[in-house]
Motif scaffolding. Structure first.
Motif, mmCIF file in Angstrom:
data_model
loop_
_atom_site.group_PDB
_atom_site.id
_atom_site.type_symbol
_atom_site.label_atom_id
_atom_site.label_comp_id
_atom_site.label_asym_id
_atom_site.label_seq_id
_atom_site.Cartn_x
_atom_site.Cartn_y
_atom_site.Cartn_z
ATOM 1 N N PRO A 39 0.798 -1.232 0.000
ATOM 2 C CA PRO A 39 0.000 0.000 0.000
ATOM 3 C C PRO A 39 0.829 1.280 0.000
ATOM 4 N N PHE A 40 2.113 1.194 0.328
ATOM 5 C CA PHE A 40 2.911 2.398 0.528
ATOM 6 C C PHE A 40 3.991 2.629 -0.520
ATOM 7 N N SER A 41 4.286 1.644 -1.351
ATOM 8 C CA SER A 41 5.479 1.758 -2.179
ATOM 9 C C SER A 41 5.237 2.066 -3.652
ATOM 10 N N LEU A 42 4.011 2.102 -4.100
ATOM 11 C CA LEU A 42 3.757 2.251 -5.531
ATOM 12 C C LEU A 42 3.126 3.596 -5.873
ATOM 13 N N ASP A 43 3.307 3.964 -7.101
ATOM 14 C CA ASP A 43 2.713 5.185 -7.637
ATOM 15 C C ASP A 43 1.196 5.003 -7.734
ATOM 16 N N PRO A 44 0.414 5.888 -7.171
ATOM 17 C CA PRO A 44 -1.046 5.735 -7.213
ATOM 18 C C PRO A 44 -1.626 5.707 -8.628
ATOM 19 N N ASN A 45 -0.866 6.157 -9.605
ATOM 20 C CA ASN A 45 -1.360 6.158 -10.983
ATOM 21 C C ASN A 45 -1.072 4.855 -11.720
ATOM 22 N N SER A 46 -0.361 3.933 -11.090
ATOM 23 C CA SER A 46 -0.055 2.667 -11.763
ATOM 24 C C SER A 46 -1.242 1.709 -11.661
ATOM 25 N N SER A 47 -1.226 0.695 -12.491
ATOM 26 C CA SER A 47 -2.333 -0.266 -12.517
ATOM 27 C C SER A 47 -2.221 -1.326 -11.424
ATOM 28 N N ILE A 48 -1.124 -1.324 -10.675
ATOM 29 C CA ILE A 48 -0.962 -2.316 -9.617
ATOM 30 C C ILE A 48 -0.879 -1.680 -8.231
ATOM 31 N N ALA A 49 -1.181 -0.402 -8.151
ATOM 32 C CA ALA A 49 -1.088 0.305 -6.866
ATOM 33 C C ALA A 49 -2.340 0.093 -6.027
ATOM 34 N N LEU A 51 -5.355 1.405 -4.061
ATOM 35 C CA LEU A 51 -6.218 2.580 -4.061
ATOM 36 C C LEU A 51 -7.330 2.325 -3.049
ATOM 37 N N PRO A 52 -7.405 3.125 -2.002
ATOM 38 C CA PRO A 52 -8.325 2.838 -0.903
ATOM 39 C C PRO A 52 -9.805 2.826 -1.272
ATOM 40 N N ASP A 53 -10.201 3.482 -2.336
ATOM 41 C CA ASP A 53 -11.624 3.575 -2.665
ATOM 42 C C ASP A 53 -12.144 2.405 -3.496
ATOM 43 N N LEU A 54 -11.268 1.514 -3.930
ATOM 44 C CA LEU A 54 -11.691 0.409 -4.789
ATOM 45 C C LEU A 54 -12.301 -0.728 -3.971
ATOM 46 N N PRO A 55 -13.205 -1.512 -4.585
ATOM 47 C CA PRO A 55 -13.745 -2.677 -3.875
ATOM 48 C C PRO A 55 -12.676 -3.754 -3.695
ATOM 49 N N PHE A 56 -12.934 -4.665 -2.763
ATOM 50 C CA PHE A 56 -11.953 -5.689 -2.412
ATOM 51 C C PHE A 56 -11.533 -6.524 -3.613
ATOM 52 N N THR A 57 -12.466 -6.925 -4.452
ATOM 53 C CA THR A 57 -12.117 -7.798 -5.575
ATOM 54 C C THR A 57 -11.115 -7.131 -6.511
ATOM 55 N N GLU A 58 -11.305 -5.845 -6.782
ATOM 56 C CA GLU A 58 -10.357 -5.142 -7.648
ATOM 57 C C GLU A 58 -9.017 -4.919 -6.935
ATOM 58 N N GLN A 59 -9.065 -4.630 -5.633
ATOM 59 C CA GLN A 59 -7.822 -4.480 -4.867
ATOM 60 C C GLN A 59 -7.027 -5.781 -4.904
ATOM 61 N N PHE A 60 -7.726 -6.910 -4.727
ATOM 62 C CA PHE A 60 -7.055 -8.196 -4.711
ATOM 63 C C PHE A 60 -6.426 -8.496 -6.071
ATOM 64 N N GLN A 61 -7.118 -8.155 -7.149
ATOM 65 C CA GLN A 61 -6.542 -8.338 -8.486
ATOM 66 C C GLN A 61 -5.294 -7.483 -8.660
ATOM 67 N N ARG A 62 -5.328 -6.272 -8.169
ATOM 68 C CA ARG A 62 -4.160 -5.393 -8.244
ATOM 69 C C ARG A 62 -3.006 -5.954 -7.406
ATOM 70 N N TYR A 63 -3.358 -6.485 -6.231
ATOM 71 C CA TYR A 63 -2.321 -7.054 -5.378
ATOM 72 C C TYR A 63 -1.673 -8.267 -6.039
ATOM 73 N N LEU A 64 -2.480 -9.145 -6.624
ATOM 74 C CA LEU A 64 -1.923 -10.305 -7.319
ATOM 75 C C LEU A 64 -1.010 -9.868 -8.458
ATOM 76 N N ALA A 65 -1.425 -8.860 -9.226
ATOM 77 C CA ALA A 65 -0.585 -8.357 -10.315
ATOM 78 C C ALA A 65 0.713 -7.774 -9.767
ATOM 79 N N SER A 66 0.622 -7.054 -8.662
ATOM 80 C CA SER A 66 1.818 -6.492 -8.032
ATOM 81 C C SER A 66 2.744 -7.597 -7.541
ATOM 82 N N ASP A 67 2.175 -8.598 -6.920
ATOM 83 C CA ASP A 67 2.968 -9.717 -6.416
ATOM 84 C C ASP A 67 3.678 -10.434 -7.563
ATOM 85 N N LEU A 68 2.974 -10.684 -8.643
ATOM 86 C CA LEU A 68 3.579 -11.345 -9.801
ATOM 87 C C LEU A 68 4.676 -10.488 -10.431
#
Length: 124
Positions: A39-49, A51-68
């Motif tokens: 949550p603290f290390s990425l640019d908020p404009n990236s597709s894997i950052a 974003l607190p306002d997004l629903p959990f499912t989209e956050q989880f997809q972003r997290y998986l992409a970031s992890d990969l």
């Protein structure tokens, strides 16, 4: 911590099961470790950052992409190293654990002795 939930096994099956568990726990460790900085290390404009306002499912997809994208190489290395180390060390370590358990007699029956009569009240 979860190794205690593994089913009982012996011989090569036990060692293989422990090695696979070690490998999977290596992946899980990396996956959870990334939660500490994602949550603290990425640019908020990236597709894997995050974003607190997004629903959990989209956050989880972003997290998986970031992890990969950021740590899969490290996680694979950790998982393979765990697998190899367990395969090499498990026979000796398990033998040592079993010997220590036999020597410690963890399953020894509990026996209580009757207290002796004490006439003078002093401890003997």
């Amino acid at each position: 911590m979860l190794a205690g939930l593994l089913p009982k096994a012996t011989g090569r099956r036990e060692i293989l099961m422990l090695a696979l568990y070690g490998s999977l726990s290596g992946y899980l460790f990396g996956f959870l470790l990334n939660l500490s900085f994602w949550p603290f290390s990425l640019d908020p404009n990236s597709s894997i950052a995050y974003l607190p306002d997004l629903p959990f499912t989209e956050q989880f997809q972003r997290y998986l992409a970031s992890d990969l994208a950021t740590s899969l190489g490290w996680d694979i290395g950790r998982a393979v190293t765990n697998l190899v180390c367990v395969l090499l060390a498990a026979p000796a370590v398990l033998t040592g654990f079993r010997r220590a358990a036999r020597k410690a007699r963890f399953q020894a029956p509990v026996r209580f002795r009757r207290a002796s009569n004490q006439t003078d009240g002093a401890l003997h």
